[in-house]
Structure formats: C-alpha cells, structure tokens
Design an enzyme around this catalytic site. Structure first.
Site, PDB file in Angstrom:
ATOM      1  N   LYS A  38      41.036  -0.150  -1.819  1.00  0.00           N
ATOM      2  CA  LYS A  38      40.581   1.382  -2.355  1.00  0.00           C
ATOM      3  C   LYS A  38      41.602   0.956  -3.768  1.00  0.00           C
ATOM      4  O   LYS A  38      41.256   0.342  -4.596  1.00  0.00           O
ATOM      5  CB  LYS A  38      40.405   1.916  -2.100  1.00  0.00           C
ATOM      6  CG  LYS A  38      39.105   2.158  -1.043  1.00  0.00           C
ATOM      7  CD  LYS A  38      37.807   2.054  -2.082  1.00  0.00           C
ATOM      8  CE  LYS A  38      36.463   2.652  -1.394  1.00  0.00           C
ATOM      9  NZ  LYS A  38      35.575   2.331  -2.181  1.00  0.00           N
ATOM     10  N   SER A  76      39.392   6.533  -2.867  1.00  0.00           N
ATOM     11  CA  SER A  76      39.228   7.530  -2.088  1.00  0.00           C
ATOM     12  C   SER A  76      40.472   8.038  -2.249  1.00  0.00           C
ATOM     13  O   SER A  76      41.558   7.220  -2.513  1.00  0.00           O
ATOM     14  CB  SER A  76      39.682   6.732  -0.681  1.00  0.00           C
ATOM     15  OG  SER A  76      39.977   7.138  -0.119  1.00  0.00           O
ATOM     16  N   TYR A 104      41.111  -0.860   4.782  1.00  0.00           N
ATOM     17  CA  TYR A 104      39.980  -0.539   3.646  1.00  0.00           C
ATOM     18  C   TYR A 104      40.356  -0.250   2.986  1.00  0.00           C
ATOM     19  O   TYR A 104      39.692  -0.193   1.850  1.00  0.00           O
ATOM     20  CB  TYR A 104      38.971   0.234   4.658  1.00  0.00           C
ATOM     21  CG  TYR A 104      38.444   1.164   3.482  1.00  0.00           C
ATOM     22  CD1 TYR A 104      37.208   1.752   3.114  1.00  0.00           C
ATOM     23  CD2 TYR A 104      39.310   2.510   4.134  1.00  0.00           C
ATOM     24  CE1 TYR A 104      37.059   2.899   2.394  1.00  0.00           C
ATOM     25  CE2 TYR A 104      38.419   4.162   2.996  1.00  0.00           C
ATOM     26  CZ  TYR A 104      37.640   3.311   2.720  1.00  0.00           C
ATOM     27  OH  TYR A 104      37.170   4.763   2.060  1.00  0.00           O
TER      28      TYR A 104
HETATM   29  C1  UD1 Z   1      38.624   9.003   6.738  1.00  0.00           C
HETATM   30  C2  UD1 Z   1      38.663   8.099   6.542  1.00  0.00           C
HETATM   31  C3  UD1 Z   1      39.405   7.725   4.509  1.00  0.00           C
HETATM   32  C4  UD1 Z   1      37.875   7.901   3.996  1.00  0.00           C
HETATM   33  C5  UD1 Z   1      36.701   9.116   4.882  1.00  0.00           C
HETATM   34  C6  UD1 Z   1      35.558   9.024   4.446  1.00  0.00           C
HETATM   35  C7  UD1 Z   1      41.731   6.942   6.209  1.00  0.00           C
HETATM   36  C8  UD1 Z   1      42.720   7.825   7.008  1.00  0.00           C
HETATM   37  N1  UD1 Z   1      40.594   7.348   6.554  1.00  0.00           N
HETATM   38  O1  UD1 Z   1      39.063  10.299   5.899  1.00  0.00           O
HETATM   39  O2  UD1 Z   1      39.973   6.965   4.023  1.00  0.00           O
HETATM   40  O3  UD1 Z   1      37.236   8.350   2.842  1.00  0.00           O
HETATM   41  O4  UD1 Z   1      37.740   9.206   5.894  1.00  0.00           O
HETATM   42  O5  UD1 Z   1      35.135  10.851   4.748  1.00  0.00           O
HETATM   43  O6  UD1 Z   1      41.916   6.065   5.553  1.00  0.00           O
HETATM   44  N2  UD1 Z   1      38.500  15.029  13.539  1.00  0.00           N
HETATM   45  C9  UD1 Z   1      38.510  15.084  14.571  1.00  0.00           C
HETATM   46  N3  UD1 Z   1      37.365  14.700  15.722  1.00  0.00           N
HETATM   47  C10 UD1 Z   1      36.248  13.462  15.706  1.00  0.00           C
HETATM   48  C11 UD1 Z   1      36.642  12.920  14.185  1.00  0.00           C
HETATM   49  C12 UD1 Z   1      37.302  13.539  12.896  1.00  0.00           C
HETATM   50  O7  UD1 Z   1      39.154  15.888  15.255  1.00  0.00           O
HETATM   51  O8  UD1 Z   1      35.720  13.189  16.018  1.00  0.00           O
HETATM   52  C13 UD1 Z   1      39.518  14.704  12.589  1.00  0.00           C
HETATM   53  C14 UD1 Z   1      40.267  14.044  12.430  1.00  0.00           C
HETATM   54  O9  UD1 Z   1      41.978  14.094  13.241  1.00  0.00           O
HETATM   55  C15 UD1 Z   1      40.637  14.935  10.835  1.00  0.00           C
HETATM   56  C16 UD1 Z   1      39.537  15.427  10.430  1.00  0.00           C
HETATM   57  O10 UD1 Z   1      39.100  15.283  11.311  1.00  0.00           O
HETATM   58  O11 UD1 Z   1      42.218  15.051  10.930  1.00  0.00           O
HETATM   59  C17 UD1 Z   1      38.651  14.464   9.394  1.00  0.00           C
HETATM   60  O12 UD1 Z   1      38.353  13.239   9.653  1.00  0.00           O
HETATM   61  P1  UD1 Z   1      37.639  12.315   9.758  1.00  0.00           P
HETATM   62  O13 UD1 Z   1      36.217  12.561   8.749  1.00  0.00           O
HETATM   63  O14 UD1 Z   1      37.811  11.272   9.931  1.00  0.00           O
HETATM   64  O15 UD1 Z   1      38.230  11.809   7.744  1.00  0.00           O
HETATM   65  P2  UD1 Z   1      39.580  11.342   7.292  1.00  0.00           P
HETATM   66  O16 UD1 Z   1      40.204  10.308   8.027  1.00  0.00           O
HETATM   67  O17 UD1 Z   1      40.211  12.481   6.679  1.00  0.00           O
END
Ligand code: UD1
Length: 357
Positions: free
Chosen positions: A156, A127, A152
């Site tokens: 990785k 990842s 997690y």
């Molecule tokens: C996360 C994990 C990553 C994993 C990936 C799988 C971390 C820090 N993050 O990535 O390891 O491989 O998921 O897809 O380890 N967001 C919102 N509202 C929500 C959900 C998300 O605004 O309800 C925003 C988050 O703040 C972020 C973006 O959307 O900026 C993407 O979030 P998310 O889909 O959870 O992925 P990551 O955190 O980038």
C-alpha cells in the site's frame, strides 16, 4: 454531455462491487474487470440486479500487461479505480513475493497503460494500515506513515509512492491532457453490506476480519468468536477501530472521481482518510451487533493477536471539506446490513445444495 467512463479493476470484489453500484447510480459509464482470484461472480450478479444495467465486464489479470493495454485501447477510460490486489495480512507475511509481484505489477501495468492512452485519473485504494501504531490520534493525512509491519501494508505504501511519483513526472513533462492525476483513499475498517443484501463481503475460508467472523458465528458456521485481547489500555480493554460502512465508503469514491473529472483537485496528487472519525471498541461492536439484530453471540476473550495496534481512527475533516463527503450510516444500520447479507449467503448456499442433491 457524454458520460465519463470509469474502469473499476477488481470490480467484482467486496468494495469494488459497492463502488460500481454507486458510480452507475451517479450516472457514470462503468467498465468492470476482474480475474475472480479472490471472489466469484456472486457480487457482480448482485450489482447487475441492483442497477438493472448491462455492465461491460472483462475477465482478466491486471498482471498481464498486454491485457491491460488492450483494455485501455478498447475503452476510452477517463478514470480508473484500482482495487485489483491481494489483501490478507497474514498470507502476505507467508508469501511476500506473491504479494509484491501481484500488487505492484498490476498497479504498474495500470499506470503504464494510462500513460500510453492519453493520460487518466487514477484512484488508488489505500489503507489506514500505512499509519501503523500512530502516536497521536485521530490520524490526519499529515500523520507520518510508519514502516509497514507486513508485505501487504508495504505494498500500500509503495503503490502510494509510485502514484505520487508518476503524477509528478507526467505533470512536469507532458501537456495537461496527457497528464495523470491521482488520489489515494486511505480506508479505515470497511464493514457491512448493501441495503439490498445482494452484495457484500464473501471471505474465502476462515475470515480474518472481525465483522465476517461475527456474522459467521451468529449463523452457526463458526462456533465461537475470539475477541483478541481485553487488557489493552482502553475503556473496556479491547482495541479501538474506525468502522466505515461500505456504502458510505463507496460514495467517497464517487466524490473523489467527480473531483478529478471536474477539475477540482487542488494538487495533482491528493490523499484522503475515509472513516467515520469515531472510535468503536471490539466489545462495543459485538454488543451493538447483538442488540440491533436481537441475538446473543457466542464469544470469548482470547490473547492479543500479533501485529494489532491498540487504537486507530480517522480525522476526516479533509475528506469532509474537500470531497463534500461524510459517513452517514449508523454503526447499527451497518451491522444490520452485515447480518442480512450473511442470511442471504445462507439462502444462496441452501438453494445451491438442494439443486446439487
Ligand atoms: C485489517 C488490516 C488492515 C486492512 C483491514 C481490512 C493490518 C494490521 N490490518 O485491519 O490493513 O485494511 O483489516 O478490513 O494491516 N478481532 C477480534 N477477533 C477476530 C477478528 C478481529 O477480536 O476474530 C479484532 C482485532 O484484534 C482488531 C479488530 O477486531 O482489534 C479489527 O480487526 P480486523 O477486522 O481484522 O481489522 P484490522 O486488523 O483493524
């Protein structure tokens, strides 16, 4: 020529099911193994429908060393793609022992069995989380990994290191046919679903990831999407990510497996970033979802989420050149596929509810 056999551990899950489809379409024999710990049989049934093939399936836990050994003894496995792992960042912080035990033991068992059954090619699903909050963007495979911020993420990094060391040892000490070759693919943010809408992401409970939360809000399962933070130092104040279509991602696995099986690797252990190379903000993604699907999403701005990095996206030059692979689907098409899948889930749930009445 006999077809090569690829074992997909965790092959009933979100990414595993898409990879299984692409492997079969590329002509490989595939054996799927899963313990359904974080999914049900929906996606595996979808894979069978899409491919029209009977696919050998073994229900098993990769933490069970004997079962893994039996699997390698039964099938002549040429390559294994290892997905069988837990993946919820927040849960891993609460239950580190569970995460270390599951994610490390299962992978060690795969490597152990592979070394006892005549070597193997091992593809590990890693990842972009290994880069943490990188100083220079986009990140290349040479960008230093930063200390993981969750168990997690640490699993990785540790699994990457275990694979690197195992590959090194077997290539020094063994004849080539007994050696293990390894590739780690570092995924950015996988999203979307198969164009058939028969397989996709099926999160249990409240989704942590952005796109399932968007689609569940659009369908009415969630009241409102919270956009975590609009005061980041980006053009619109929301975080930047590299959203990679899951079918494109699956095709990268096929390219990596072919590279291993056709003896085209330049090193015994290789790492590739798998992303689009394009940063997209949370706001842009939400707007694109609304536009392509012709709907209005109920969302609000909320405080930043702990642990989020401001921005990360991939330099994909190495994967483009060495794997001969490139992300192709547009973010709009991917978001349309995610919405089609959410509607398919709703239909399946309606059928189930009416049959239970
Ligand atoms: C996360 C994990 C990553 C994993 C990936 C799988 C971390 C820090 N993050 O990535 O390891 O491989 O998921 O897809 O380890 N967001 C919102 N509202 C929500 C959900 C998300 O605004 O309800 C925003 C988050 O703040 C972020 C973006 O959307 O900026 C993407 O979030 P998310 O889909 O959870 O992925 P990551 O955190 O980038």
């Amino acid at each position: 020529m006999a077809k090569n056999t690829v074992l997909v551990s965790g092959g009933a899950g979100y990414i595993g099911s898409h990879v299984t489809v692409e492997l079969i379409e590329a002509g490989y024999n595939v054996v799927v193994a899963d313990n359904f710990s974080n999914c049900d049989a929906t996606c595996f049934e979808g894979v069978k429908k899409i491919t029209g093939k009977k696919i050998p399936f073994v229900e098993m836990d990769f933490c069970d060393a004997e079962a893994v050994n039996d699997l390698f003894a039964k099938y002549k496995i040429d390559a294994v793609i290892h997905f069988a792992a837990f993946k919820a960042v927040g849960e891993s912080v609460e239950k580190p022992v569970l995460y270390y035990k599951n994610n490390l033991c299962s992978f060690l068992n795969v490597l152990d069995a592979a070394s006892h059954h005549g070597g193997c090619n091992v593809l590990f699903s890693s990842s972009a989380t290994v880069y943490g909050e990188a100083e220079n963007l986009p990140v290349t495979e040479k960008t230093p990994r930063l200390p993981a911020t969750s168990p997690y993420g640490n699993t990785k990094q540790i699994c990457e290191d275990i694979l690197r060391d195992t590959v090194k040892a077997t290539n020094v000490n063994r004849s080539p046919e007994w050696a293990i070759k390894g590739i780690a693919l570092r995924y950015f943010n996988p999203i979307g679903a198969h164009p058939s809408a028969l397989i996709g992401e099926l999160p249990r409970g409240v989704p942590n990831n952005l796109v399932p939360f968007i689609t569940q809000t659009a369908i009415g399962k969630r009241e409102c999407l919270s956009i975590f933070g609009n005061d980041y130092p980006t053009a619109d104040g929301t975080c930047l990510r590299d959203y990679i279509d899951v079918v494109d991602l699956a095709k990268a696995h096929v390219a990596a497996v072919a590279r291993m099986l056709e003896g085209r690797m330049e090193e015994d252990y290789e790492i590739f970033n798998i992303g689009t190379g394009r940063p997209v903000s949370v706001y842009e993604l939400v707007s694109a979802f609304e536009k392509v699907n012709g709907l209005k999403l109920n969302y609000k701005y909320a405080p930043r989420r702990a642990g989020d990095v401001v921005a990360i996206w991939a330099d994909t030059a190495l994967a483009n050149e060495k794997l001969g692979w490139k992300a192709e689907r547009s973010v709009e098409d991917t978001l349309a596929s995610a919405w089609a899948w959410e509607k398919h889930i709703a239909e399946m749930e309606a059928v189930k509810a009416s049959s239970e009445e």
